[in-house]
Design a protein around this motif. Structure first.
Motif, PDB file in Angstrom:
ATOM      1  N   LYS A 186       1.468  -9.099  -3.176  1.00 34.18           N
ATOM      2  CA  LYS A 186       0.065  -8.719  -3.179  1.00 34.18           C
ATOM      3  C   LYS A 186      -0.816  -9.943  -3.373  1.00 34.18           C
ATOM      4  O   LYS A 186      -0.503 -10.825  -4.172  1.00 34.18           O
ATOM      5  N   LYS A 188      -4.700 -10.430  -4.318  1.00 30.91           N
ATOM      6  CA  LYS A 188      -5.853  -9.644  -4.773  1.00 30.91           C
ATOM      7  C   LYS A 188      -5.550  -8.164  -4.510  1.00 30.91           C
ATOM      8  O   LYS A 188      -4.615  -7.628  -5.044  1.00 30.91           O
ATOM      9  N   GLU A 189      -6.341  -7.525  -3.652  1.00 33.66           N
ATOM     10  CA  GLU A 189      -6.105  -6.100  -3.384  1.00 33.66           C
ATOM     11  C   GLU A 189      -5.319  -5.861  -2.096  1.00 33.66           C
ATOM     12  O   GLU A 189      -5.043  -4.715  -1.744  1.00 33.66           O
ATOM     13  N   HIS A 190      -4.967  -6.951  -1.419  1.00 29.74           N
ATOM     14  CA  HIS A 190      -4.266  -6.819  -0.133  1.00 29.74           C
ATOM     15  C   HIS A 190      -2.758  -6.918  -0.320  1.00 29.74           C
ATOM     16  O   HIS A 190      -2.254  -7.849  -0.945  1.00 29.74           O
ATOM     17  N   ASN A 194       4.887  -4.035   0.922  1.00 33.74           N
ATOM     18  CA  ASN A 194       4.973  -2.938  -0.043  1.00 33.74           C
ATOM     19  C   ASN A 194       6.183  -2.093   0.320  1.00 33.74           C
ATOM     20  O   ASN A 194       6.198  -1.462   1.376  1.00 33.74           O
ATOM     21  N   VAL A 286      -9.274   4.622   2.612  1.00 31.50           N
ATOM     22  CA  VAL A 286      -8.329   3.745   1.909  1.00 31.50           C
ATOM     23  C   VAL A 286      -6.909   4.300   1.945  1.00 31.50           C
ATOM     24  O   VAL A 286      -5.948   3.560   2.189  1.00 31.50           O
ATOM     25  N   ASN A 290      -3.682   2.455   3.769  1.00 33.84           N
ATOM     26  CA  ASN A 290      -2.404   2.120   3.122  1.00 33.84           C
ATOM     27  C   ASN A 290      -1.224   2.692   3.896  1.00 33.84           C
ATOM     28  O   ASN A 290      -0.171   2.047   4.015  1.00 33.84           O
TER      29      ASN A 290
END
Length: 366
Positions: A186, A188-190, A194, A286, A290
């Motif tokens: 990861k 930051k928020e990216h 995953n 969002v 994802n």
């Protein structure tokens, strides 16, 4: 930085040292093998972060070497040479690895006959664990610093200078599950990576994405409320990030203008959605973003891009079935089409979506 300055000197002399380096490394090669794609990188979790699928080792030397990889290994069964063959016959990139106790240096040369140096890297280890990596290229340098917790990589700091300008630092965070498997990368928020829930198979993931894409295509076509006469709706995608696709609306007004200007050559514009006056970039919420990121990741890692193209084609077929619901103003030869933005698979997909029109259109398509 002393290490950077030293590596800059190495980079500047690497060009004239190509033959010397090649000879000094290849004399230690005890065997060679071939692979369909890259299988090796010293950067931790390189394939996961970049969403690249690893190649498969081939049983024998391929007859056609274009776009294949060849590796040379030493007596310790470690890779010391990598040849990345291009689509041009007989031309390949070369990377040579000089292995020492606590350091590995690599020299990557391009495929040109002059064998210009692309980059020089220095991987520095402490107790067999990668501590820093320095990379020098023609216009700058990169430094990676690695930190660990409980024996696992926790963060990677990236510092860079390009064209004598500092670029903001980047920090990558690594997380692992309870059995030590990489869970995520990861920034930051990216999420660069995953790990998918094992309960969700790729088949089920595809089904979920298909439903979302079809729903978003319907919504965006409807919300656009296009009032101009259309000769096509073009669903197109980029190979780097295939989902979500974008929507182009081919208007009759544009087509007439192109035909008047270009004549026979106008077909290169008529079927190029990048030139359309009306386009939509789909912007999911969002949660859906994802889902798409996970799907794109698993598609790239498992080399299943054809699965995505098939799914987009099926969505277009569904849109074609319900086209009357959108109350569009259509030409008599209106069609739904899908392709990558370079029109590479336009004909193939056209035949799948509009088989009854293919003979009529095949000479009009690029």
């Amino acid at each position: 930085m002393k290490n950077i300055e030293q590596l800059k000197e190495t980079f500047s002399t690497a060009q004239k040292n190509y033959k010397t380096i090649k000879k000094s490394i290849e004399k230690y090669v005890v065997s060679w093998f071939w692979a369909t794609d890259s299988i090796f990188d010293l950067e931790p979790f390189y394939f996961e972060q970049n969403r690249f699928s690893k190649g498969r080792i081939k049983k024998a030397e391929p007859i056609k070497k274009e776009n294949q990889y060849q590796y040379g290994i030493d007596a310790n069964k470690e890779i010391i040479v990598e040849r990345q063959f291009t689509g041009l016959k007989g031309l390949f990139y070369e990377t040579f690895y000089i292995r020492e106790k606590d350091k590995i240096e690599s020299y990557r040369y391009d495929y040109s006959p002059e064998k210009k140096i692309d980059n020089v890297k220095s991987f520095n280890y402490e107790n067999s664990r990668l501590n820093t990596c320095y990379i020098v290229v023609k216009n700058g340098w990169i430094k990676y610093s690695y930190n660990y917790q409980n024996g696992k990589l926790s963060t990677k700091l990236m510092q860079r200078i390009y064209d004598k300008k500092e670029v903001p630092d980047r920090i990558f965070d690594y997380a692992f599950n309870e059995i030590g498997e990489l869970q995520s990368i990861k920034e930051k928020e990216h999420f660069h990576y995953n790990k998918p829930d094992k309960k969700i198979s790729y088949k089920k993931l595809t089904e979920l994405v298909f439903e979302k894409i079809l729903s978003l295509l319907k919504k965006n076509i409807s919300d656009c409320n296009m009032q101009e006469k259309l000769y096509c709706i073009y669903v197109y995608y980029y190979h780097e990030v295939m989902i979500p696709p974008s929507i182009g609306f081919g208007t009759q007004a544009d087509r007439e203008e192109w035909i008047n200007e270009k004549g026979e050559g106008s077909k290169w514009i008529i079927w190029n959605p990048i030139d359309y006056s009306h386009m939509i970039e789909i912007e999911p919420d969002v949660e859906t973003q994802n889902l798409f990121k996970l799907y794109n990741q698993e598609t790239s890692l498992n080399n299943k891009e054809n699965n995505t193209i098939k799914m987009i084609v099926e969505c277009c077929k569904k849109i074609k079935e319900i086209i009357s619901e959108f109350d569009l103003i259509k030409t008599d030869d209106f069609v739904i089409v899908a392709s990558d933005y370079e029109q590479g698979d336009l004909k193939k997909n056209f035949k799948l979506i509009n088989p009854e029109l293919y003979d009529e259109y095949k000479n009009k398509l690029v």
